[in-house]
Motif scaffolding. Structure first.
Motif, PDB file in Angstrom:
ATOM      1  N   ASP A 332       0.810  -1.230   0.000  1.00 39.29           N
ATOM      2  CA  ASP A 332       0.000   0.000   0.000  1.00 39.29           C
ATOM      3  C   ASP A 332       0.836   1.269   0.000  1.00 39.29           C
ATOM      4  O   ASP A 332       0.372   2.321   0.445  1.00 39.29           O
ATOM      5  CB  ASP A 332      -0.987   0.026   1.178  1.00 39.29           C
ATOM      6  N   ARG A 333       2.056   1.181  -0.482  1.00 42.98           N
ATOM      7  CA  ARG A 333       2.800   2.409  -0.735  1.00 42.98           C
ATOM      8  C   ARG A 333       2.219   3.048  -1.999  1.00 42.98           C
ATOM      9  O   ARG A 333       1.641   2.354  -2.846  1.00 42.98           O
ATOM     10  CB  ARG A 333       4.287   2.121  -0.936  1.00 42.98           C
ATOM     11  N   PRO A 334       2.367   4.359  -2.161  1.00 45.05           N
ATOM     12  CA  PRO A 334       1.732   5.040  -3.306  1.00 45.05           C
ATOM     13  C   PRO A 334       2.498   4.868  -4.613  1.00 45.05           C
ATOM     14  O   PRO A 334       2.818   5.832  -5.289  1.00 45.05           O
ATOM     15  CB  PRO A 334       1.723   6.500  -2.856  1.00 45.05           C
ATOM     16  N   LEU A 335       2.793   3.633  -4.959  1.00 42.41           N
ATOM     17  CA  LEU A 335       3.503   3.365  -6.212  1.00 42.41           C
ATOM     18  C   LEU A 335       2.813   2.250  -6.964  1.00 42.41           C
ATOM     19  O   LEU A 335       2.537   1.186  -6.404  1.00 42.41           O
ATOM     20  CB  LEU A 335       4.961   2.973  -5.938  1.00 42.41           C
ATOM     21  N   ASP A 336       2.524   2.512  -8.224  1.00 43.93           N
ATOM     22  CA  ASP A 336       2.100   1.480  -9.163  1.00 43.93           C
ATOM     23  C   ASP A 336       2.986   1.680 -10.386  1.00 43.93           C
ATOM     24  O   ASP A 336       2.856   2.693 -11.083  1.00 43.93           O
ATOM     25  CB  ASP A 336       0.626   1.642  -9.526  1.00 43.93           C
ATOM     26  N   PRO A 337       3.919   0.765 -10.645  1.00 38.41           N
ATOM     27  CA  PRO A 337       4.870   0.993 -11.743  1.00 38.41           C
ATOM     28  C   PRO A 337       4.204   1.222 -13.094  1.00 38.41           C
ATOM     29  O   PRO A 337       4.695   2.014 -13.903  1.00 38.41           O
ATOM     30  CB  PRO A 337       5.741  -0.277 -11.747  1.00 38.41           C
ATOM     31  N   ARG A 338       3.081   0.548 -13.341  1.00 41.28           N
ATOM     32  CA  ARG A 338       2.363   0.767 -14.599  1.00 41.28           C
ATOM     33  C   ARG A 338       1.869   2.202 -14.692  1.00 41.28           C
ATOM     34  O   ARG A 338       2.009   2.847 -15.748  1.00 41.28           O
ATOM     35  CB  ARG A 338       1.179  -0.199 -14.700  1.00 41.28           C
ATOM     36  N   ASP A 339       1.328   2.712 -13.604  1.00 37.90           N
ATOM     37  CA  ASP A 339       0.774   4.063 -13.634  1.00 37.90           C
ATOM     38  C   ASP A 339       1.850   5.113 -13.857  1.00 37.90           C
ATOM     39  O   ASP A 339       1.600   6.136 -14.518  1.00 37.90           O
ATOM     40  CB  ASP A 339       0.019   4.357 -12.339  1.00 37.90           C
ATOM     41  N   VAL A 340       3.047   4.913 -13.318  1.00 37.56           N
ATOM     42  CA  VAL A 340       4.120   5.880 -13.530  1.00 37.56           C
ATOM     43  C   VAL A 340       4.453   5.972 -15.014  1.00 37.56           C
ATOM     44  O   VAL A 340       4.558   7.066 -15.588  1.00 37.56           O
ATOM     45  CB  VAL A 340       5.379   5.500 -12.720  1.00 37.56           C
ATOM     46  N   ILE A 341       4.610   4.820 -15.662  1.00 41.53           N
ATOM     47  CA  ILE A 341       4.924   4.805 -17.098  1.00 41.53           C
ATOM     48  C   ILE A 341       3.797   5.442 -17.901  1.00 41.53           C
ATOM     49  O   ILE A 341       4.035   6.261 -18.809  1.00 41.53           O
ATOM     50  CB  ILE A 341       5.170   3.353 -17.571  1.00 41.53           C
ATOM     51  N   LEU A 342       2.556   5.091 -17.566  1.00 48.66           N
ATOM     52  CA  LEU A 342       1.418   5.607 -18.327  1.00 48.66           C
ATOM     53  C   LEU A 342       1.106   7.068 -18.000  1.00 48.66           C
ATOM     54  O   LEU A 342       0.605   7.800 -18.853  1.00 48.66           O
ATOM     55  CB  LEU A 342       0.190   4.727 -18.085  1.00 48.66           C
ATOM     56  N   ASP A 343       1.402   7.500 -16.782  1.00 49.35           N
ATOM     57  CA  ASP A 343       1.251   8.921 -16.448  1.00 49.35           C
ATOM     58  C   ASP A 343       2.182   9.773 -17.305  1.00 49.35           C
ATOM     59  O   ASP A 343       1.798  10.848 -17.792  1.00 49.35           O
ATOM     60  CB  ASP A 343       1.565   9.162 -14.970  1.00 49.35           C
ATOM     61  N   LEU A 344       3.414   9.303 -17.472  1.00 51.35           N
ATOM     62  CA  LEU A 344       4.375  10.023 -18.303  1.00 51.35           C
ATOM     63  C   LEU A 344       3.921  10.047 -19.756  1.00 51.35           C
ATOM     64  O   LEU A 344       4.025  11.071 -20.444  1.00 51.35           O
ATOM     65  CB  LEU A 344       5.756   9.370 -18.192  1.00 51.35           C
ATOM     66  N   LYS A 345       3.389   8.929 -20.224  1.00 50.33           N
ATOM     67  CA  LYS A 345       2.896   8.871 -21.598  1.00 50.33           C
ATOM     68  C   LYS A 345       1.712   9.820 -21.803  1.00 50.33           C
ATOM     69  O   LYS A 345       1.659  10.567 -22.795  1.00 50.33           O
ATOM     70  CB  LYS A 345       2.465   7.435 -21.935  1.00 50.33           C
TER      71      LYS A 345
END
Length: 732
Positions: A332-345
């Motif tokens: 439950d840390r505020p990290l989702d690796p998919r979301d980071v990549i897609l947020d940048l996109k």
């Protein structure tokens, strides 16, 4: 419409389509291909706006393409930990490629061999074999799409849904389904209205549909003509009309899909393959260096990202495999690796469409990525290992961390660590003069490698030098090396922190300073092999120090070294984790382990930097087994191991997480292994893991249920030297 029953082994390509329809169709084809070509050009030309990538990505291109084709066509990454997903994707991919090839063959004959040379191969035995293969693979394609629909909408697999899930995902999957089912419907109607030729039985799916049309009495123009010509004039709905409607529906859907590919999710069919071609085999284990130019930026704008990092963003298929294995997300840390990549996109695409610029990373809600999100990353590389299209998450994550560090947007605890390293050369802030004090309690002297030639230059590391629990591990290892009668020595107060984890937090220049100090110190020593206690040190010495261009920094007055070469770029100096070195000593007979001494039931945790980073899984296991212990594997082991939570600076940060990764891992050992509560010892091979699991054992309430030990401590007990290696301390 008067269709004569087909008797030749072959088929008419444009059955029932007149000259006007033929012309309209190819006008649409031309428009579609133009839209497709423009979209692909715009996509790939966008990558040229990205920064240059520091690693060779296009060297040996033919072999790269062959290797990528093997990976993609075998679907080996899709099968990783997910048999259902592997079969599903294989059926879709193989079926789609077969149908694409089939369509290409038609085009080649229509406008190539037949038009230019008068040769037609769309008949006879070739046609029969072709039709059977197309039906078989087309059926697999539809089954695969059906499996995807079932998983996405019926089961609602959690990893397929997230804040970036959108209508394009629905359009993509239902368009493919429509193409597959529509193709078979069209085939069945064609067979039915051409009199159901016997040779068409090879098209077993289409032939089955044709039988079904006959069973329900679907009228045809030919049948109506034979029965009653007058009735035919009033026959508005018949097989020929349905075939005409199906042909145009199928064709328009196919043309739409082709034109849509470069503008939405289907583009991953191109970008993912390209991403696999240009992958770095050492991605994550080595990070890109930064230029000595202090004016250089890391992630002030989206175009600071390299072209490969931009390609990573387009290659993401939203499959969520990275998210499902991320220990930060699981805690439950505020990290989702998919979301980071897609947020940048998403941000890049909004900018390209005229959107407003905003900070890439910062504290607060006005940035693309929040600082706290990146602080949550453990740099365990589980996301990269799970990704089927070789997205190199850690490259982008480190770039974001470097930008946050440059801006001063880092936690106070990490600032303290940086300060400790800068002032004292270690993360504890203790005096460098005390670095070798752990040797005082040994019954023998440890050689100073600065003064004498040794075979093994042993890099002890911060935690084995200063942390009381890990000092016991250091003494155990020293005793093992002494017992094996090998020549080894340490650097005492000239040893500093290796820099691995602060580099992953974003402190690049301090890392370079530490690297320069070490290679310069090593240059004045005589040794054959570097042996590391800590997998983190092992990784950075083996994979990253040789990449640093020290000459670029040597003239900088801030840098306390004058070394001006690449260190060990030829690989002449071997760098080992201690388990590799000792496993060799055991194999060579230098250290006697008969395998009968201990009878504990144990489980073993794979350190990320030894396992996923460097593919070393067997050396620690061989040593554990050699002590006589029964090794019961964790359900998540080797490349699928779950991080302890200490990597990427996690050891020095405080998170409100439930459960802690260390607590979850110990629970797994006691509840999910075959031996379950009979597991007596939780075995580690990393000082950071030792620290995290000793903490997790206490906070999780497992102190009376299991003991945390290092592999070295098992060996010491097995050879009967435990008393010489261990010293009771108040912390215990």
């Amino acid at each position: 419409m008067n269709i004569i029953a087909q008797t030749e082994v072959g088929r008419e390509t444009y059955l029932g389509i007149g000259s006007t329809g033929y012309a309209v169709f190819y006008l649409l084809v031309a428009i579609t291909l133009a839209v497709f070509a423009y979209g692909v050009y715009r996509r790939f030309s966008r990558y040229t706006d990205g920064d240059d990538d520091p690693f060779a990505r296009l060297d040996e291109l033919p072999s790269r393409i062959v290797s990528a084709a093997k990976i993609v066509l075998s679907n080996e990454k899709q099968f990783n930990r997910d048999l259902y997903g592997g079969l599903m994707h294989s059926f879709i991919l193989w079926g789609f490629l077969t149908l694409l090839i089939a369509t290409t063959i038609i085009a080649v004959e229509q406008y190539g061999t037949e038009l230019l040379f008068g040769i037609a191969f769309w008949q006879g035995d070739f046609y029969l074999a072709y039709q059977f293969m197309v039906d078989a693979m087309g059926l697999l394609f539809v089954v695969g799409i059906g499996m995807a629909i079932y998983r996405r909408y019926w089961v609602r697999n959690n990893r397929l849904w997230g804040r970036h899930t959108s209508s394009e995902d629905d359009i993509f999957i239902w368009t493919l389904f429509g193409l597959g089912v529509g193709g078979f419907l069209l085939e069945g109607l064609r067979i039915y209205i051409t009199g159901m030729p016997e040779h068409e039985v090879v098209s077993f799916v289409g032939y089955g549909l044709a039988l079904l049309f006959g069973a329900v009495g679907l009228p045809t123009t030919e049948a109506a003509l034979s029965a009653n010509y007058a009735a035919t004039e009033n026959l508005a709905f018949n097989a020929e009309t349905l075939h005409w409607l199906s042909w145009w529906s199928h064709s328009l859907l196919a043309l739409f899909f082709i034109a849509w590919i470069p503008y939405a999710k289907p583009f991953h069919m191109l970008s993912s393959f390209a991403n696999v071609v240009v992958r770095d085999e050492k991605a994550g284990a080595r990070l890109p260096n930064v230029p000595a130019d202090l004016d250089a930026t890391n992630a002030e704008s989206i175009d600071d990202f390299t072209w490969k990092e931009l390609l990573d963003q387009d290659a993401c298929t939203k499959c969520g495999r990275c998210s499902s294995v991320c220990p930060a997300k699981a805690s439950d840390r505020p990290l989702d690796p998919r979301d980071v990549i897609l947020d940048l996109k998403k941000y890049r695409e909004e900018l390209d469409a005229g959107g407003e610029e905003q900070p890439i990373i910062a504290d607060g809600g006005t940035s693309v990525i929040n600082t706290e999100t990146m602080e949550s990353c453990m740099a365990c590389m589980a996301c990269m290992d799970a990704c089927p299209v070789e997205i190199e998450h850690l490259q982008s994550f480190t770039r974001l961390n470097r930008q946050a560090t440059d801006q001063g947007d880092i936690s106070s605890s990490m600032q303290d660590v940086f300060q400790n390293v800068m002032q004292n050369g270690n993360t504890f802030g203790d005096s460098p003069r005390n670095r070798g004090d752990w040797t005082d309690d040994l019954e023998f002297d440890v050689t100073d490698a600065r003064e004498e030639k040794v075979d093994y230059l042993w890099y002890v590391g911060d935690f084995p030098s200063y942390d009381e629990r890990n000092k016991q591990v250091a003494r155990s290892l020293a005793t093992i090396l002494k017992e094996a009668d090998v020549s080894f020595g340490i650097l005492f107060d000239d040893e500093k922190y290796d820099g691995n984890d602060i580099r992953r937090v974003g402190e690049e220049f301090l890392y370079v300073e530490l690297a320069g100090h070490h290679v310069e110190t090593w240059d004045d020593c005589e040794f054959d092999t570097i042996v590391c206690t800590d997998p983190h040190s092992y990784n950075t010495f083996k994979n990253e120090y040789p990449e640093v261009d020290f000459e670029e920094f040597a003239d900088d007055p801030i840098m306390p070294f004058e070394y001006e070469e690449f260190w060990n770029d030829d690989g002449e100096i071997d760098v080992y984790h201690w388990t590799q070195a000792v496993e060799e000593l055991v194999a060579e007979g230098n250290l006697e382990l008969t395998g009968t001494e201990l009878d504990y039931t144990v489980t073993y945790h794979d350190p990320c930097h030894l396992g996923r980073y460097n593919d070393e899984y067997e050396a620690p296991r061989e040593l554990i087994k050699a002590t006589g212990c029964t090794l019961d594997e964790m359900p998540r082991n080797r490349a699928n191991a779950f991080c302890c939570g200490g990597g990427g600076g996690g050891l020095w940060m405080d998170f409100e997480e439930e459960p802690k990764p260390s607590e979850e891992r110990i629970r797994e050992a006691l509840e999910d292994t075959d031996a379950g509560p009979d597991i007596e010892k939780f075995v580690v091979a990393c000082p950071m893991c030792m620290t995290m699991y000793e903490d997790g054992r206490k906070t999780g309430g497992y102190e009376d249920e299991i003991e945390i030990v290092d592999v070295a401590e098992l060996i010491i007990e097995a050879i009967g030297k435990a008393d010489e290696a261990s010293v009771e301390v108040a912390a215990d």
